[in-house]
Motif scaffolding. Structure first.
Motif, PDB file in Angstrom:
ATOM      1  N   HIS A 277       0.834  -1.213   0.000  1.00  7.83           N
ATOM      2  CA  HIS A 277       0.000   0.000   0.000  1.00  7.83           C
ATOM      3  C   HIS A 277       0.866   1.260   0.000  1.00  7.83           C
ATOM      4  O   HIS A 277       0.487   2.275  -0.585  1.00  7.83           O
ATOM      5  N   GLN A 278       2.044   1.210   0.600  1.00  2.00           N
ATOM      6  CA  GLN A 278       2.931   2.367   0.571  1.00  2.00           C
ATOM      7  C   GLN A 278       3.567   2.535  -0.808  1.00  2.00           C
ATOM      8  O   GLN A 278       3.721   3.657  -1.288  1.00  2.00           O
ATOM      9  N   VAL A 279       3.895   1.423  -1.442  1.00  2.00           N
ATOM     10  CA  VAL A 279       4.444   1.491  -2.805  1.00  2.00           C
ATOM     11  C   VAL A 279       3.404   2.102  -3.743  1.00  2.00           C
ATOM     12  O   VAL A 279       3.726   2.935  -4.596  1.00  2.00           O
ATOM     13  N   SER A 280       2.152   1.722  -3.555  1.00  6.49           N
ATOM     14  CA  SER A 280       1.079   2.263  -4.384  1.00  6.49           C
ATOM     15  C   SER A 280       0.990   3.781  -4.252  1.00  6.49           C
ATOM     16  O   SER A 280       0.839   4.501  -5.246  1.00  6.49           O
ATOM     17  N   VAL A 281       1.112   4.278  -3.034  1.00  5.53           N
ATOM     18  CA  VAL A 281       1.057   5.727  -2.810  1.00  5.53           C
ATOM     19  C   VAL A 281       2.253   6.411  -3.472  1.00  5.53           C
ATOM     20  O   VAL A 281       2.095   7.460  -4.106  1.00  5.53           O
ATOM     21  N   LEU A 282       3.435   5.829  -3.363  1.00  4.32           N
ATOM     22  CA  LEU A 282       4.600   6.413  -4.045  1.00  4.32           C
ATOM     23  C   LEU A 282       4.320   6.524  -5.542  1.00  4.32           C
ATOM     24  O   LEU A 282       4.638   7.546  -6.163  1.00  4.32           O
ATOM     25  N   GLY A 283       3.732   5.480  -6.113  1.00  4.32           N
ATOM     26  CA  GLY A 283       3.406   5.505  -7.537  1.00  4.32           C
ATOM     27  C   GLY A 283       2.436   6.614  -7.900  1.00  4.32           C
ATOM     28  O   GLY A 283       2.549   7.230  -8.965  1.00  4.32           O
ATOM     29  N   LYS A 284       1.492   6.892  -7.013  1.00  3.81           N
ATOM     30  CA  LYS A 284       0.514   7.962  -7.280  1.00  3.81           C
ATOM     31  C   LYS A 284       1.154   9.343  -7.208  1.00  3.81           C
ATOM     32  O   LYS A 284       0.649  10.307  -7.776  1.00  3.81           O
ATOM     33  N   LEU A 285       2.273   9.438  -6.495  1.00  5.08           N
ATOM     34  CA  LEU A 285       2.963  10.729  -6.370  1.00  5.08           C
ATOM     35  C   LEU A 285       4.076  10.898  -7.400  1.00  5.08           C
ATOM     36  O   LEU A 285       4.701  11.949  -7.453  1.00  5.08           O
ATOM     37  N   GLU A 286       4.295   9.890  -8.203  1.00  3.72           N
ATOM     38  CA  GLU A 286       5.416   9.914  -9.139  1.00  3.72           C
ATOM     39  C   GLU A 286       5.335  11.074 -10.135  1.00  3.72           C
ATOM     40  O   GLU A 286       6.332  11.736 -10.398  1.00  3.72           O
ATOM     41  N   LYS A 287       4.168  11.312 -10.676  1.00  4.53           N
ATOM     42  CA  LYS A 287       4.044  12.333 -11.720  1.00  4.53           C
ATOM     43  C   LYS A 287       3.295  13.575 -11.279  1.00  4.53           C
ATOM     44  O   LYS A 287       3.207  14.541 -12.017  1.00  4.53           O
ATOM     45  N   GLN A 288       2.755  13.539 -10.065  1.00  5.27           N
ATOM     46  CA  GLN A 288       1.903  14.654  -9.652  1.00  5.27           C
ATOM     47  C   GLN A 288       1.934  14.835  -8.141  1.00  5.27           C
ATOM     48  O   GLN A 288       1.834  13.865  -7.395  1.00  5.27           O
ATOM     49  N   ILE A 289       2.039  16.066  -7.725  1.00 10.29           N
ATOM     50  CA  ILE A 289       1.900  16.416  -6.314  1.00 10.29           C
ATOM     51  C   ILE A 289       0.420  16.260  -5.961  1.00 10.29           C
ATOM     52  O   ILE A 289      -0.452  16.672  -6.734  1.00 10.29           O
ATOM     53  N   ARG A 290       0.150  15.660  -4.808  1.00  8.91           N
ATOM     54  CA  ARG A 290      -1.235  15.421  -4.421  1.00  8.91           C
ATOM     55  C   ARG A 290      -1.435  15.761  -2.946  1.00  8.91           C
ATOM     56  O   ARG A 290      -0.481  15.836  -2.186  1.00  8.91           O
ATOM     57  N   THR A 291      -2.686  15.911  -2.565  1.00  5.54           N
ATOM     58  CA  THR A 291      -3.029  16.112  -1.155  1.00  5.54           C
ATOM     59  C   THR A 291      -3.329  14.744  -0.536  1.00  5.54           C
ATOM     60  O   THR A 291      -3.658  13.788  -1.257  1.00  5.54           O
ATOM     61  N   PRO A 292      -3.263  14.653   0.786  1.00  4.33           N
ATOM     62  CA  PRO A 292      -3.646  13.393   1.435  1.00  4.33           C
ATOM     63  C   PRO A 292      -5.086  12.977   1.089  1.00  4.33           C
ATOM     64  O   PRO A 292      -5.365  11.802   0.897  1.00  4.33           O
ATOM     65  N   ARG A 293      -5.967  13.931   1.000  1.00  2.00           N
ATOM     66  CA  ARG A 293      -7.367  13.622   0.661  1.00  2.00           C
ATOM     67  C   ARG A 293      -7.465  13.009  -0.738  1.00  2.00           C
ATOM     68  O   ARG A 293      -8.196  12.030  -0.940  1.00  2.00           O
ATOM     69  N   GLU A 294      -6.747  13.576  -1.706  1.00  2.00           N
ATOM     70  CA  GLU A 294      -6.758  13.014  -3.056  1.00  2.00           C
ATOM     71  C   GLU A 294      -6.243  11.571  -3.045  1.00  2.00           C
ATOM     72  O   GLU A 294      -6.824  10.691  -3.677  1.00  2.00           O
ATOM     73  N   LEU A 295      -5.162  11.350  -2.316  1.00  4.96           N
ATOM     74  CA  LEU A 295      -4.600  10.002  -2.234  1.00  4.96           C
ATOM     75  C   LEU A 295      -5.584   9.025  -1.595  1.00  4.96           C
ATOM     76  O   LEU A 295      -5.733   7.891  -2.059  1.00  4.96           O
ATOM     77  N   ALA A 296      -6.257   9.458  -0.545  1.00  5.34           N
ATOM     78  CA  ALA A 296      -7.237   8.592   0.119  1.00  5.34           C
ATOM     79  C   ALA A 296      -8.354   8.209  -0.847  1.00  5.34           C
ATOM     80  O   ALA A 296      -8.774   7.050  -0.894  1.00  5.34           O
ATOM     81  N   GLU A 297      -8.816   9.167  -1.632  1.00  4.64           N
ATOM     82  CA  GLU A 297      -9.876   8.884  -2.602  1.00  4.64           C
ATOM     83  C   GLU A 297      -9.386   7.933  -3.687  1.00  4.64           C
ATOM     84  O   GLU A 297     -10.083   6.979  -4.044  1.00  4.64           O
ATOM     85  N   ILE A 298      -8.198   8.177  -4.220  1.00  7.56           N
ATOM     86  CA  ILE A 298      -7.635   7.325  -5.277  1.00  7.56           C
ATOM     87  C   ILE A 298      -7.439   5.899  -4.767  1.00  7.56           C
ATOM     88  O   ILE A 298      -7.737   4.931  -5.463  1.00  7.56           O
ATOM     89  N   GLU A 299      -6.942   5.775  -3.557  1.00 13.51           N
ATOM     90  CA  GLU A 299      -6.633   4.458  -2.984  1.00 13.51           C
ATOM     91  C   GLU A 299      -7.843   3.808  -2.314  1.00 13.51           C
ATOM     92  O   GLU A 299      -7.754   2.675  -1.839  1.00 13.51           O
ATOM     93  N   CYS A 300      -8.962   4.534  -2.242  1.00 10.84           N
ATOM     94  CA  CYS A 300     -10.198   4.020  -1.628  1.00 10.84           C
ATOM     95  C   CYS A 300      -9.975   3.594  -0.177  1.00 10.84           C
ATOM     96  O   CYS A 300     -10.357   2.484   0.238  1.00 10.84           O
ATOM     97  N   VAL A 301      -9.334   4.480   0.576  1.00 11.81           N
ATOM     98  CA  VAL A 301      -9.119   4.245   2.008  1.00 11.81           C
ATOM     99  C   VAL A 301      -9.599   5.470   2.774  1.00 11.81           C
ATOM    100  O   VAL A 301      -9.814   6.532   2.206  1.00 11.81           O
ATOM    101  N   SER A 302      -9.724   5.311   4.073  1.00 13.88           N
ATOM    102  CA  SER A 302     -10.160   6.428   4.907  1.00 13.88           C
ATOM    103  C   SER A 302      -9.034   7.453   5.051  1.00 13.88           C
ATOM    104  O   SER A 302      -7.855   7.132   4.866  1.00 13.88           O
TER     105      SER A 302
END
Length: 143
Positions: free
Chosen positions: A37-62
């Motif tokens: 799950h941490q690797v997945s988050v790194l991948g989501k940040l690879e090309k774009q700066i994101r907020t924690p809320r955006e990451l939570a929505e993308i990853e479907c977690v609280s």
């Protein structure tokens, strides 16, 4: 192919894709570096700066779950937090050079795991897999 045969194929494809995904994520040298799950988050940040809320929505977690994940990544030096210049309550997250290097190494390890499993395949089987990869990509991107 009958509808019933097509449905059985869908079940078989889902099953084998999930098994491959799980084996790739939990095998190889990278499993001791970071949990999937941490690797997945790194991948989501690879090309774009994101907020924690955006990451939570993308990853479907609280939000609290994502906060724990982000805190761990920040603590290890893989992610950097920056305050939003326009809204001090908002935080922007981005990969650090170490995070990028780690993500690259993990992907390389995972690719090597798959490659090593293909050693005994014939040229014809590899050609079939190439075609299957293209078809599966179309399935994933279909709307």
């Amino acid at each position: 192919m009958t509808p019933a045969e097509r449905r059985r194929l869908a079940v078989d494809l889902r099953s084998v894709c999930m098994r491959i995904s799980r084996r790739v994520r939990f095998s190889g040298a990278d499993r001791s570096v970071l949990p999937p799950h941490q690797v997945s988050v790194l991948g989501k940040l690879e090309k774009q700066i994101r907020t924690p809320r955006e990451l939570a929505e993308i990853e479907c977690v609280s939000a609290p779950s994502m906060t724990r994940t982000v805190n761990a990544l920040v603590e290890h030096g893989y992610v950097r937090r920056d305050a939003d210049p326009d809204d001090g309550r908002q935080v922007h997250l981005q990969l650090t050079p170490e995070g990028r290097k780690t993500l690259t190494a993990i992907r390389r390890s995972r690719d090597e795991w798959v490659y090593s499993r293909m050693n005994d395949l014939t040229e014809e089987e590899c050609a079939v897999l190439r075609e299957a990869a293209d078809i599966l990509d179309r399935v994933v991107t279909a709307r």
